[in-house]
Write a protein that holds these residues in place. Structure first.
Motif, PDB file in Angstrom:
ATOM      1  N   SER B 117      15.599  -1.186 -39.643  1.00 21.78           N
ATOM      2  CA  SER B 117      15.674  -1.118 -40.910  1.00 21.78           C
ATOM      3  C   SER B 117      16.901  -0.608 -41.459  1.00 21.78           C
ATOM      4  CB  SER B 117      14.400  -0.939 -41.824  1.00 21.78           C
ATOM      5  OG  SER B 117      13.463  -1.774 -41.615  1.00 21.78           O
ATOM      6  N   PHE B 118      16.932   1.028 -40.846  1.00 17.18           N
ATOM      7  CA  PHE B 118      18.069   1.607 -41.257  1.00 17.18           C
ATOM      8  C   PHE B 118      19.451   1.065 -40.753  1.00 17.18           C
ATOM      9  CE2 PHE B 118      21.124   5.152 -39.985  1.00 17.18           C
ATOM     10  CZ  PHE B 118      21.441   5.386 -41.187  1.00 17.18           C
ATOM     11  N   VAL B 119      19.590   0.471 -39.510  1.00 14.76           N
ATOM     12  CA  VAL B 119      20.821   0.164 -38.975  1.00 14.76           C
ATOM     13  C   VAL B 119      21.287  -1.181 -39.507  1.00 14.76           C
ATOM     14  CG1 VAL B 119      21.440  -0.925 -36.656  1.00 14.76           C
ATOM     15  CG2 VAL B 119      20.154   1.225 -36.770  1.00 14.76           C
ATOM     16  N   ALA B 120      20.255  -2.074 -39.610  1.00 15.89           N
ATOM     17  CA  ALA B 120      20.603  -3.664 -40.261  1.00 15.89           C
ATOM     18  C   ALA B 120      20.898  -3.108 -41.638  1.00 15.89           C
ATOM     19  CB  ALA B 120      19.514  -4.475 -39.832  1.00 15.89           C
ATOM     20  N   GLY B 121      20.223  -2.365 -42.254  1.00 16.80           N
ATOM     21  CA  GLY B 121      20.455  -2.220 -43.866  1.00 16.80           C
ATOM     22  C   GLY B 121      21.944  -1.850 -43.939  1.00 16.80           C
ATOM     23  N   THR B 122      22.279  -0.855 -42.979  1.00 19.79           N
ATOM     24  CA  THR B 122      23.471  -0.348 -43.285  1.00 19.79           C
ATOM     25  C   THR B 122      24.681  -1.239 -42.810  1.00 19.79           C
ATOM     26  OG1 THR B 122      22.684   1.801 -42.662  1.00 19.79           O
ATOM     27  CG2 THR B 122      25.179   1.591 -42.608  1.00 19.79           C
ATOM     28  N   VAL B 123      24.348  -2.021 -41.808  1.00 16.89           N
ATOM     29  CA  VAL B 123      25.167  -3.104 -41.200  1.00 16.89           C
ATOM     30  C   VAL B 123      25.280  -3.924 -42.332  1.00 16.89           C
ATOM     31  CG1 VAL B 123      25.642  -4.848 -39.549  1.00 16.89           C
ATOM     32  CG2 VAL B 123      25.041  -2.818 -38.963  1.00 16.89           C
ATOM     33  N   GLY B 124      24.497  -4.339 -43.031  1.00 21.35           N
ATOM     34  CA  GLY B 124      24.237  -5.340 -44.034  1.00 21.35           C
ATOM     35  C   GLY B 124      25.415  -4.855 -45.360  1.00 21.35           C
ATOM     36  N   VAL B 125      25.245  -3.399 -45.580  1.00 24.09           N
ATOM     37  CA  VAL B 125      26.207  -2.985 -46.674  1.00 24.09           C
ATOM     38  C   VAL B 125      27.648  -3.122 -46.272  1.00 24.09           C
ATOM     39  CG1 VAL B 125      26.443  -1.027 -48.228  1.00 24.09           C
ATOM     40  CG2 VAL B 125      24.309  -1.469 -47.311  1.00 24.09           C
ATOM     41  N   VAL B 126      27.760  -2.559 -44.927  1.00 25.83           N
ATOM     42  CA  VAL B 126      29.519  -2.692 -44.511  1.00 25.83           C
ATOM     43  C   VAL B 126      29.971  -4.174 -44.596  1.00 25.83           C
ATOM     44  CG1 VAL B 126      30.946  -2.351 -42.286  1.00 25.83           C
ATOM     45  CG2 VAL B 126      28.974  -0.828 -42.924  1.00 25.83           C
ATOM     46  N   LEU B 256      21.365  -5.300 -33.197  1.00 19.88           N
ATOM     47  CA  LEU B 256      22.367  -6.306 -33.571  1.00 19.88           C
ATOM     48  C   LEU B 256      22.232  -7.467 -33.955  1.00 19.88           C
ATOM     49  CD1 LEU B 256      25.520  -6.282 -33.199  1.00 19.88           C
ATOM     50  CD2 LEU B 256      25.191  -7.375 -30.954  1.00 19.88           C
ATOM     51  N   ASN B 257      21.323  -8.065 -33.182  1.00 22.21           N
ATOM     52  CA  ASN B 257      20.968  -9.543 -33.567  1.00 22.21           C
ATOM     53  C   ASN B 257      20.391  -9.737 -35.146  1.00 22.21           C
ATOM     54  OD1 ASN B 257      19.336 -11.958 -33.773  1.00 22.21           O
ATOM     55  ND2 ASN B 257      17.699 -11.441 -32.134  1.00 22.21           N
ATOM     56  N   GLY B 258      19.505  -8.677 -35.406  1.00 21.42           N
ATOM     57  CA  GLY B 258      18.857  -8.634 -36.553  1.00 21.42           C
ATOM     58  C   GLY B 258      19.802  -8.356 -37.828  1.00 21.42           C
ATOM     59  N   SER B 259      20.861  -7.564 -37.408  1.00 21.82           N
ATOM     60  CA  SER B 259      21.731  -7.305 -38.632  1.00 21.82           C
ATOM     61  C   SER B 259      22.577  -8.623 -38.652  1.00 21.82           C
ATOM     62  CB  SER B 259      22.681  -6.503 -37.658  1.00 21.82           C
ATOM     63  OG  SER B 259      21.973  -4.861 -37.627  1.00 21.82           O
ATOM     64  N   VAL B 260      23.133  -9.140 -37.896  1.00 25.33           N
ATOM     65  CA  VAL B 260      24.030 -10.337 -38.027  1.00 25.33           C
ATOM     66  C   VAL B 260      23.378 -11.456 -38.590  1.00 25.33           C
ATOM     67  CG1 VAL B 260      25.589 -11.959 -36.669  1.00 25.33           C
ATOM     68  CG2 VAL B 260      25.540  -9.427 -36.233  1.00 25.33           C
ATOM     69  N   ILE B 261      22.211 -11.856 -37.844  1.00 27.75           N
ATOM     70  CA  ILE B 261      21.474 -13.083 -38.339  1.00 27.75           C
ATOM     71  C   ILE B 261      21.159 -12.865 -39.909  1.00 27.75           C
ATOM     72  CG2 ILE B 261      19.540 -14.479 -37.890  1.00 27.75           C
ATOM     73  CD1 ILE B 261      20.139 -14.346 -35.268  1.00 27.75           C
ATOM     74  N   GLY B 262      20.562 -11.626 -40.062  1.00 36.09           N
ATOM     75  CA  GLY B 262      19.889 -11.322 -41.139  1.00 36.09           C
ATOM     76  C   GLY B 262      21.253 -11.438 -42.542  1.00 36.09           C
ATOM     77  N   PHE B 263      22.188 -10.969 -42.211  1.00 34.68           N
ATOM     78  CA  PHE B 263      23.214 -10.885 -43.061  1.00 34.68           C
ATOM     79  C   PHE B 263      23.618 -12.444 -43.457  1.00 34.68           C
ATOM     80  CE2 PHE B 263      27.830 -10.923 -44.319  1.00 34.68           C
ATOM     81  CZ  PHE B 263      27.517  -9.991 -45.529  1.00 34.68           C
ATOM     82  N   LEU B 264      23.907 -13.239 -42.471  1.00 35.33           N
ATOM     83  CA  LEU B 264      24.468 -14.391 -42.300  1.00 35.33           C
ATOM     84  C   LEU B 264      23.383 -15.289 -43.195  1.00 35.33           C
ATOM     85  CD1 LEU B 264      26.246 -15.272 -39.127  1.00 35.33           C
ATOM     86  CD2 LEU B 264      27.208 -14.716 -41.225  1.00 35.33           C
ATOM     87  N   ILE B 265      22.207 -15.348 -42.757  1.00 40.02           N
ATOM     88  CA  ILE B 265      21.135 -16.201 -43.527  1.00 40.02           C
ATOM     89  C   ILE B 265      21.160 -15.758 -45.065  1.00 40.02           C
ATOM     90  CG2 ILE B 265      18.754 -17.034 -43.339  1.00 40.02           C
ATOM     91  CD1 ILE B 265      19.026 -17.388 -40.484  1.00 40.02           C
ATOM     92  N   GLY B 266      21.249 -14.370 -44.926  1.00 38.21           N
ATOM     93  CA  GLY B 266      20.973 -13.790 -46.439  1.00 38.21           C
ATOM     94  C   GLY B 266      22.091 -14.510 -47.371  1.00 38.21           C
ATOM     95  N   VAL B 267      23.298 -14.568 -46.714  1.00 36.82           N
ATOM     96  CA  VAL B 267      24.432 -15.203 -47.748  1.00 36.82           C
ATOM     97  C   VAL B 267      24.316 -16.461 -47.983  1.00 36.82           C
ATOM     98  CG1 VAL B 267      26.748 -15.603 -47.748  1.00 36.82           C
ATOM     99  CG2 VAL B 267      25.969 -13.575 -46.744  1.00 36.82           C
ATOM    100  N   LEU B 268      23.257 -17.410 -47.399  1.00 39.30           N
ATOM    101  CA  LEU B 268      23.254 -18.760 -47.974  1.00 39.30           C
ATOM    102  C   LEU B 268      22.118 -18.849 -49.091  1.00 39.30           C
ATOM    103  CD1 LEU B 268      22.757 -20.389 -44.267  1.00 39.30           C
ATOM    104  CD2 LEU B 268      25.005 -20.352 -45.728  1.00 39.30           C
ATOM    105  N   PRO B 269      22.456 -19.439 -50.105  1.00 40.11           N
ATOM    106  CA  PRO B 269      21.583 -19.384 -51.219  1.00 40.11           C
ATOM    107  C   PRO B 269      20.219 -20.350 -51.094  1.00 40.11           C
ATOM    108  CG  PRO B 269      23.861 -20.103 -51.733  1.00 40.11           C
ATOM    109  CD  PRO B 269      23.658 -20.152 -50.388  1.00 40.11           C
ATOM    110  N   GLY B 270      20.325 -21.159 -50.147  1.00 40.25           N
ATOM    111  CA  GLY B 270      19.122 -21.920 -50.008  1.00 40.25           C
ATOM    112  C   GLY B 270      18.271 -21.406 -48.832  1.00 40.25           C
ATOM    113  N   ALA B 271      18.572 -20.188 -48.093  1.00 42.87           N
ATOM    114  CA  ALA B 271      17.482 -19.876 -47.038  1.00 42.87           C
ATOM    115  C   ALA B 271      16.646 -18.642 -47.799  1.00 42.87           C
ATOM    116  CB  ALA B 271      18.425 -19.646 -45.924  1.00 42.87           C
ATOM    117  N   GLY B 272      16.612 -17.704 -46.954  1.00 41.65           N
ATOM    118  CA  GLY B 272      15.663 -16.471 -47.229  1.00 41.65           C
ATOM    119  C   GLY B 272      15.365 -15.554 -46.258  1.00 41.65           C
ATOM    120  N   SER B 273      14.795 -14.610 -46.534  1.00 41.14           N
ATOM    121  CA  SER B 273      14.523 -13.298 -45.721  1.00 41.14           C
ATOM    122  C   SER B 273      13.562 -13.918 -44.599  1.00 41.14           C
ATOM    123  CB  SER B 273      14.023 -12.125 -46.179  1.00 41.14           C
ATOM    124  OG  SER B 273      13.141 -12.158 -47.078  1.00 41.14           O
ATOM    125  N   THR B 274      12.520 -14.566 -45.156  1.00 44.62           N
ATOM    126  CA  THR B 274      11.486 -14.924 -44.262  1.00 44.62           C
ATOM    127  C   THR B 274      12.154 -15.819 -43.026  1.00 44.62           C
ATOM    128  OG1 THR B 274      10.042 -15.017 -46.282  1.00 44.62           O
ATOM    129  CG2 THR B 274       9.295 -15.878 -44.125  1.00 44.62           C
TER     130      THR B 274
END
Lengths: 326, 503
Positions: B117-126, B256-274
């Motif tokens: 959570s910490f690593v990916a959360g930080t990558v998300g902010v960067v 790495l995978n979680g950080s990148v995929i999470g961020f990219l899908i998060g950006v899409l208004p029609g997807a979501g964290s699940t």
């Protein structure tokens, strides 16, 4: 007022020498008010209700607190059924919106209509504007309608569900002009805007407040406004009538209803409380910030409005080929 | 560089004592509501909204955002310990997290979840800080056909989530899709499978199904083993409660995978964290050297989804802050909050209020550190709950599940539904049907159907729209490839067998 408090209050009234008739006229809430909304936390009705609860406290209009209770589900049907069950309960009110009219007309499962509840007040009218993307070739609503006529079914509108205000506007315009275009439903407001800005659809109906910043940034252009008179924010954009489309203005309505069978003096009490609220600076600023219109109406007038609005809505739904169940 | 100057100012804002305090309040509240199943960040933020009217706007957004990303940290706790998903985004964490707990590795699982959570959360902010505007524009080019292809890709993950029998997994997925189809059809406003119940007009809440099938199903199945119901082993000593170097090494790619995929899908208004957590779990398994071990308690199976759902927060803030478009329920409320405070969220907000944006970004760096420091010491404490004997632990899980479900809607109907799904979960365990594909179908079904119908409305019924666009065509191709892997494997096994026989 709960029955079990009655003897005590009666005794107090007698002791204080208050004539009973006067007591019956002066309802005053004795415990926190339950404020029912049909959306989850953060939905349109919920945000309004929480704002009202806060404003009541800040402006000292109501002597007790208001507690928002989210009765979600059934497109408002759950909240309406809950309210109908609270027959005679004087410490419960609810925030209604347009879906409280349309849902029972369309859905057999939604067993309660606005007529089953006690109308209290109408509060706001939310106007809307019709927008296109900034690089759209359509400079006016007439341009869009002509394009839709030339390419039947090819023009697209990003929108909400069937029966929502943007659907009603489309039905009215299509009937008025004979044009025909696709209505693409997106559940979230954000997705609708994204579809327009991404160039995947041609037009949408949007609340002016929501569109405001996109217009200021030059991403969107307003081509018409759905309002009886021009909004202060868009002095140069014609209303539907001014643009030459003789269709009724369809505002989003919001207001307050109470459970069935509550005494007249309680209704009067709530009418007065909300009348007072709408005169406060907090409320006026809220309307201004959101570009809402003051739609204040008391119970008797609202009752008539409910009849008229329900009939209009039913007619539009029927014309749109939607199965009307009541 | 411009960014550094801005960030410096941002930290100046975020490090003001008042803002530090509100940041802590936010992440602390977020952790708590994340741990409690049911009550989510959206509801919490909406309820706290009136309190923020008296606050400074920057402090208020720092606190509310803290609740949002903080809740993602806490969500894994009950998933790992009790098999009760704390948030919808933590369902995937149950797969391997609960298995790890069963093997006495609850501590390491919680530790991995916190670190991921910490690593990916930080990558998300960067990423939010560096690439927000271009990524937001990219997200706008995504439309219904792309969403449909993305959901197909997600659904193809079923071959990765299937246990021994692909057929059973597909059946479970179909049930999930069916449940997703219940409620009101968005396009025609007709009711589907409501059986005359107004409560079903909005469909069945995801949380009800997930908690029923996972938590109650597990409890019922365990209760059956009378006498045999052993306590879960919880090793003593702090060292056994933290992840080992080997665990962290195994999770390198998952972070790495979680950080990148999470961020990219998060950006899409029609997807979501699940969806993000499912896809990153699937990708992790697809590229893993030991895919057969997934679902039996591997740390990377916890790290990938937990990373994805945290980095998703940074992603979801991108369209909200740069375009004024909310991508999820929680960001919609944050947007409503900005409006109520008198700000104008939209394409010009960052330009008009730089100190608010950069203060928020800086506070998110600080908040992520606070969350790590806050969560790591809690691990030994939380792990103790598994020391409870079964006769005390199971009622606790029952209680938490009931309260969690009731708190979402306040309706007893949902509690009955929970009971029904608990029985379904039990039956599936007894008959050896995997639960994960059912949840996958449920999560993706609605969005997938919607995207398909929107696409066809846009193209006036031409199916070619799905393959004529490069992004959607690529994703559909990948989905087909994924679906075909079991066939390849089978063919390969036959070939090997044939060669062996020839020898």
């Amino acid at each position: 007022m709960k029955i079990r408090n009655f003897p005590i209050l009666l005794a107090l009234a007698v002791m204080a020498g208050i004539p009973l008739a006067a007591w019956a006229q002066g309802f005053k809430p004795a415990k926190p008010i339950e404020f029912v909304v049909h959306t989850g936390p953060g939905g349109g009705a919920d945000v309004l209700a929480r704002f009202i609860a806060n404003a009541m406290e800040k402006e000292k209009v109501l002597p007790v607190r208001m507690q928002v209770n989210n009765k979600t589900g059934g497109g408002g049907a759950t909240a309406m059924a809950y309210l109908a069950e609270k027959q005679g309960e004087t410490h419960t009110i609810a925030a209604y919106t347009g879906i409280w009219f349309t849902n029972p007309i369309m859905r057999a499962e939604a067993k309660h209509t606005m007529k089953d509840l006690t109308p209290v007040v109408r509060l706001v009218l939310e106007p809307a504007v019709i927008v296109v993307k900034n690089d759209s070739p359509h400079k006016s609503l007439r341009d869009f309608i002509e394009a839709a006529k030339q390419n039947p079914g090819q023009m697209k509108q990003s929108a909400g569900s069937i029966g929502a205000r943007d659907w009603v506007v489309r039905q009215l315009l299509m009937k008025n002009t004979g044009a025909n275009w696709a209505y693409i439903s997106f559940p979230g407001g954000g997705e609708r805007i994204a579809a327009l800005l991404g160039g995947h659809v041609n037009m949408m109906v949007i609340e002016p407040q929501e569109a405001g910043e996109h217009i200021r940034a030059g991403n969107m252009r307003v081509i018409a406004q759905i309002s009886d008179r021009r909004l202060a924010a868009f002095p140069d954009v014609p209303t539907l009538k001014e643009a030459g489309f003789d269709v009724p203005t369809v505002p989003q309505v919001r207001g307050i209803v109470a459970p069935p069978g509550i005494p007249r003096e309680v209704v009067t009490y709530w009418e007065d409380v909300f009348a007072k609220l709408t005169q406060t600076p907090t409320w006026k600023k809220y309307l201004e910030d959101n570009l809402f219109e003051d739609g204040f109406m008391r119970s008797a007038e609202l009752n008539k409005f409910i009849d008229v609005f329900s009939d209009t809505t039913r007619g539009i739904l029927k014309d749109g080929g939607i199965k009307v169940v009541r | 560089m411009d960014v550094i100057g801005h960030l410096y100012q941002g930290f100046a804002v975020a490090l003001e004592p008042a803002n530090l305090f509100w940041c802590f309040v936010g992440v602390f509240l977020g952790t708590i509501i994340g741990v409690l199943p049911g009550l989510g960040p959206a509801a919490t933020i909406a309820m706290l909204l009136p309190l923020t009217f008296q606050m400074n706007t920057t402090s208020a957004i720092i606190m509310l955002a803290g609740i949002y990303y903080g809740s993602k940290y806490g969500g894994s706790t009950t998933s790992i310990l009790l098999n009760v998903p704390g948030e919808s985004a933590s369902v995937v964490t149950c797969f391997d997290g609960y298995q790890m707990a069963k093997q006495g590795r609850a501590g390491p699982a919680l530790g991995i979840a916190a670190i991921a959570s910490f690593v990916a959360g930080t990558v998300g902010v960067v990423a939010l800080m560096l690439v927000a505007p271009p990524v937001a524009r990219l997200a706008l080019s995504f439309s219904s056909p792309e969403y449909f292809a993305l959901m197909c890709l997600g659904l193809a993950m079923v071959v990765l989530l299937a246990g021994a029998s692909l057929l059973k997994a597909l059946l479970a997925m179909l049930v999930g899709l069916w449940i997703a189809g219940m409620g009101t059809d968005l396009f025609t406003s007709t009711s589907r499978f409501t059986f005359g119940h107004a409560e079903l007009l909005d469909g069945i809440d995801f949380v009800v199904v997930a908690i029923g099938v996972f938590a109650l199903g597990e409890v019922l199945a365990n209760m059956e083993m009378r006498g045999g119901a052993r306590m879960l082993p919880v090793p003593k000593g702090l060292r056994n409660l933290l992840p080992t170097w080997q665990d962290l090494k195994d999770c390198r790619f998952a972070f790495l995978n979680g950080s990148v995929i999470g961020f990219l899908i998060g950006v899409l208004p029609g997807a979501g964290s699940t969806i993000a957590s499912f896809i990153s779990y699937g990708v992790e398994k697809a590229v893993s050297k030991r895919p057969e071990k997934f679902g039996t308690g591997v740390p990377e199976g916890v790290a990938a989804p937990e990373g994805a759902n945290n980095s998703e927060t940074g992603g979801a803030l991108v369209p909200m802050l740069t375009l004024g478009i909310p991508g999820s329920g929680t960001t919609a409320i944050l947007l409503a909050a900005l409006i109520l405070w008198g700000l104008k969220p939209g394409p010009l907000m960052i330009q008009d209020n730089p100190s608010l944006f950069w203060g928020l970004v800086a506070s998110m760096y600080i908040g992520n550190v606070m969350l790590l420091v806050l969560n790591l010491p809690l691990i030994p404490l939380f792990a103790q709950i598994l020391r409870l004997p079964a006769y005390a632990l199971y009622p606790v899980i029952f209680g938490i599940s009931l309260v969690g479900v009731y708190s979402v809607s306040g309706s007893l109907f949902d509690v009955w539904m929970l009971a029904a799904f608990g029985l379904l979960g039990y039956a599936m365990r007894r008959l050896d049907y995997p639960a994960a594909p059912l949840i996958l179908g449920l999560v993706l079904g609605d969005a997938m159907e919607r995207a398909l119908r929107q696409s066809l409305m846009m193209s006036q019924g031409e199916l070619s729209i799905l393959v004529a666009r490069p992004v959607s065509a690529t994703m559909l191709f990948l989905a087909v490839l994924l679906l075909a892997t079991p066939l390849f494997k089978k063919a390969n096994a036959l070939r090997v067998k044939a060669i062996e026989q020839a020898d």
